[in-house]
Design an enzyme around this catalytic site. Structure first.
Site, mmCIF file in Angstrom:
data_model
loop_
_atom_site.group_PDB
_atom_site.id
_atom_site.type_symbol
_atom_site.label_atom_id
_atom_site.label_comp_id
_atom_site.label_asym_id
_atom_site.label_seq_id
_atom_site.Cartn_x
_atom_site.Cartn_y
_atom_site.Cartn_z
ATOM 1 N NE ARG A 1 -4.193 -1.700 1.853
ATOM 2 C CZ ARG A 1 -5.070 -2.153 2.727
ATOM 3 N NH1 ARG A 1 -4.840 -2.030 4.021
ATOM 4 N NH2 ARG A 1 -6.177 -2.726 2.326
ATOM 5 C CE LYS B 1 -20.137 -17.239 6.441
ATOM 6 N NZ LYS B 1 -20.252 -16.466 7.678
ATOM 7 N N GLY C 1 -9.550 -9.454 -1.025
ATOM 8 C CA GLY C 1 -8.310 -9.786 -0.324
ATOM 9 C C GLY C 1 -7.784 -11.177 -0.653
ATOM 10 N N GLY D 1 -12.558 -4.507 0.617
ATOM 11 C CA GLY D 1 -13.941 -4.063 0.815
ATOM 12 C C GLY D 1 -14.345 -3.003 -0.193
HETATM 13 P P1 ADP Z 1 -12.206 -12.437 -1.316
HETATM 14 O O1 ADP Z 1 -11.404 -12.044 -0.097
HETATM 15 O O2 ADP Z 1 -11.342 -12.576 -2.539
HETATM 16 O O3 ADP Z 1 -13.395 -11.553 -1.536
HETATM 17 P P2 ADP Z 1 -13.735 -14.366 0.143
HETATM 18 O O4 ADP Z 1 -13.254 -13.763 1.413
HETATM 19 O O5 ADP Z 1 -15.138 -14.179 -0.229
HETATM 20 O O6 ADP Z 1 -12.787 -13.913 -1.062
HETATM 21 O O7 ADP Z 1 -13.519 -15.941 0.192
HETATM 22 C C1 ADP Z 1 -12.273 -16.522 0.398
HETATM 23 C C2 ADP Z 1 -12.373 -17.784 1.172
HETATM 24 O O8 ADP Z 1 -13.276 -18.704 0.605
HETATM 25 C C3 ADP Z 1 -11.038 -18.483 1.235
HETATM 26 O O9 ADP Z 1 -10.562 -18.448 2.554
HETATM 27 C C4 ADP Z 1 -11.345 -19.886 0.754
HETATM 28 O O10 ADP Z 1 -10.686 -20.889 1.498
HETATM 29 C C5 ADP Z 1 -12.844 -19.988 0.937
HETATM 30 N N1 ADP Z 1 -13.385 -21.065 0.101
HETATM 31 C C6 ADP Z 1 -13.252 -21.226 -1.226
HETATM 32 N N2 ADP Z 1 -13.830 -22.373 -1.620
HETATM 33 C C7 ADP Z 1 -14.353 -22.972 -0.531
HETATM 34 C C8 ADP Z 1 -15.056 -24.184 -0.283
HETATM 35 N N3 ADP Z 1 -15.347 -25.027 -1.276
HETATM 36 N N4 ADP Z 1 -15.411 -24.471 0.983
HETATM 37 C C9 ADP Z 1 -15.130 -23.626 1.981
HETATM 38 N N5 ADP Z 1 -14.465 -22.460 1.833
HETATM 39 C C10 ADP Z 1 -14.074 -22.125 0.586
HETATM 40 MG MG MG Z 2 -11.758 -12.418 2.025
#
Ligand code: ADP
Ligand code: MG
Length: 420
Positions: free
Chosen positions: A35, A223, A379, A402
């Site tokens: 950053r 989620k 992230g 975010g």
């Molecule tokens: P980002 O930070 O890129 O927005 P998220 O925080 O929404 O992504 O999601 C990332 C998390 O989702 C990771 O820690 C990953 O392990 C989890 N994840 C991905 N696939 C699965 C799965 N099949 N079951 C459980 N968790 C999962």
């Molecule tokens: Mg995340």
């Protein structure tokens, strides 16, 4: 596009600039300087224009939350907690001074550290011609993040006395309506963005407004609940929505498939059905996993088990997408002119279940090399792209987690809305 530092005359002007130096720290040592480095081009540019002075401000961590946690812990242990404890704790943990030292070295110039965000007008006036200073953590004052606009304004008004021109280059906090990110703009004549802000807007905004088509959105992660708004927003322009990761199982369950022990949000089954219906109406292709890599438990050393079909047996949870799914991804991604990627398609942190996400990263890189515009935000998605050493192969890797998510949701970000 936003107005930037290039659109205004900075010579002889007093500049007050918001950066995002909220870097991970351990024992007063900067752990990752991404950053800081991302803000350097704008800072160097400003300095080259010979302003009267440049005052930088940033937050570091979340002192209010940290203090609350520490207080709860102390009280649980039967200790009394005083305002002095809070003060000591704040000053111990979230002080910006070590970050400012680190930054000054990278800039190769003297940067005066001002030990408070407020009360610094005289010190700033006393800076030598062209002097650079940085304030202490803006979040040490509760007005910075206050929900009450009038309260934020009391702080913003004072920060505004530090400059004639406000520059915001803190994309990572652009989704926050805070005194130093947005309210300050009410009290200065001119507010413009820096180059980092400009780049984020330039790449992310078209993905929600007018992307080159066909556009493919790859949305994964844990989620549905945290991604539903972004799915809805990208549905407007996408030709295909790839839904992967943990959230895919809520969708598969909504379609009547068995999902074994996979992650699921039962409260969101109806939401998932709604989205599938909307996509069908709009003729947007929804790509859900057609095969999986499963495991009996959620752990790094769990044995990967191939599941050759959409349905997952009772004893397994879906941890990654399978090879047939990747073949469909390949067709969609390589045919796209714009690609948005937010959220890994598997538990990429575990080697055994990182393959699908790695394949996605390589496919997006390949499409980009062939002329597609690609944006990666979030992230964990950024961490995944870095893990496979492919960040430089993407058109844009967002610096804001975010903020990039809210931007992709089509929301107006307060820290961008105020830029003239
Ligand atoms: P980002 O930070 O890129 O927005 P998220 O925080 O929404 O992504 O999601 C990332 C998390 O989702 C990771 O820690 C990953 O392990 C989890 N994840 C991905 N696939 C699965 C799965 N099949 N079951 C459980 N968790 C999962
Ligand atoms: Mg995340």
């Amino acid at each position: 596009m936003i107005k930037t530092v290039k659109d205004v005359d900075l010579k002889g002007k007093r500049i007050v600039m918001r950066v995002d130096f909220n870097v991970p720290m351990k024992d007063g040592v900067v752990q990752d300087d991404t950053r800081i480095m991302a803000a350097l081009p704008t800072i160097k540019y400003i300095v080259e224009q010979n302003p009267r002075s440049l005052v930088l401000m940033s937050h570091l961590g979340d002192p209010k939350k940290d203090v609350k946690k520490a207080q709860e812990k102390a009280e649980k242990a039967g200790k009394t907690w005083t305002d002095a404890d809070a003060e000591k704790f704040i000053n111990g943990k979230n002080r910006l001074e070590p970050v400012v030292k680190y930054f000054a070295e990278k800039l190769g110039k003297e940067v005066k550290f001002l030990p408070d965000a407020l009360g610094q007008k005289a010190a700033i006036d006393a800076l030598p011609e062209g002097g650079i200073a940085m304030l202490e953590n803006t979040r040490f004052h509760k007005e910075e993040t206050s929900k009450d606009a009038a309260e934020r304004d009391t702080m913003a008004k004072e920060l505004a006395t530090y400059g004639d021109i406000f520059v915001n280059d803190a994309f990572g906090t652009a989704h926050r309506d805070h005194a130093s990110t947005a309210s300050i703009a009410k009290f200065v004549k001119t507010s413009v963005g820096g180059f980092l802000m400009e780049k984020e807007v330039k790449y992310i905004e078209p993905m929600v407004t007018n992307p080159a088509k066909p556009m493919v959105a790859i949305i994964g992660g844990a989620k549905v609940s945290s991604k539903i708004a972004v799915l809805e927003s990208l549905l407007k322009n996408a030709s295909a929505l790839i839904i992967g990761g943990g959230m895919a199982y809520t969708f598969l369950k909504a379609q009547g498939h068995t999902i074994g022990k996979s992650l699921v949000e039962d409260d969101f089954i109806d939401t998932a059905k709604d989205l599938l219906n909307k996509a069908a109406e709009k003729k947007v292709r929804i790509v859900l996993p057609v095969d999986h890599v499963g495991a009996e438990g959620f752990s790094a050393d769990a044995a990967p088990v191939a599941v050759d079909g959409m349905d997952i047996p009772d004893n397994l949870m879906g941890m990654d997408v399978g090879p047939k799914t990747v073949e469909i991804y390949k067709k969609e991604i390589l045919a796209a002119k714009s690609i948005v990627w937010n959220g890994p398609v598997g538990v990429f942190e575990f080697e055994n279940f990182a393959k699908g996400t790695g394949e996605v990263a390589h496919l997006v890189a390949e499409a980009t090399a062939n002329g597609a515009m690609s944006v990666v935000g979030g992230g964990d998605s950024v961490a995944a792209v870095n893990k496979f050493n492919l960040a430089s192969k993407m058109s844009h890797v967002s610096t804001g987690g975010g903020a990039s998510l809210e931007f992709l949701e089509g929301k107006t970000l307060p820290g961008i809305a105020i830029l003239g």
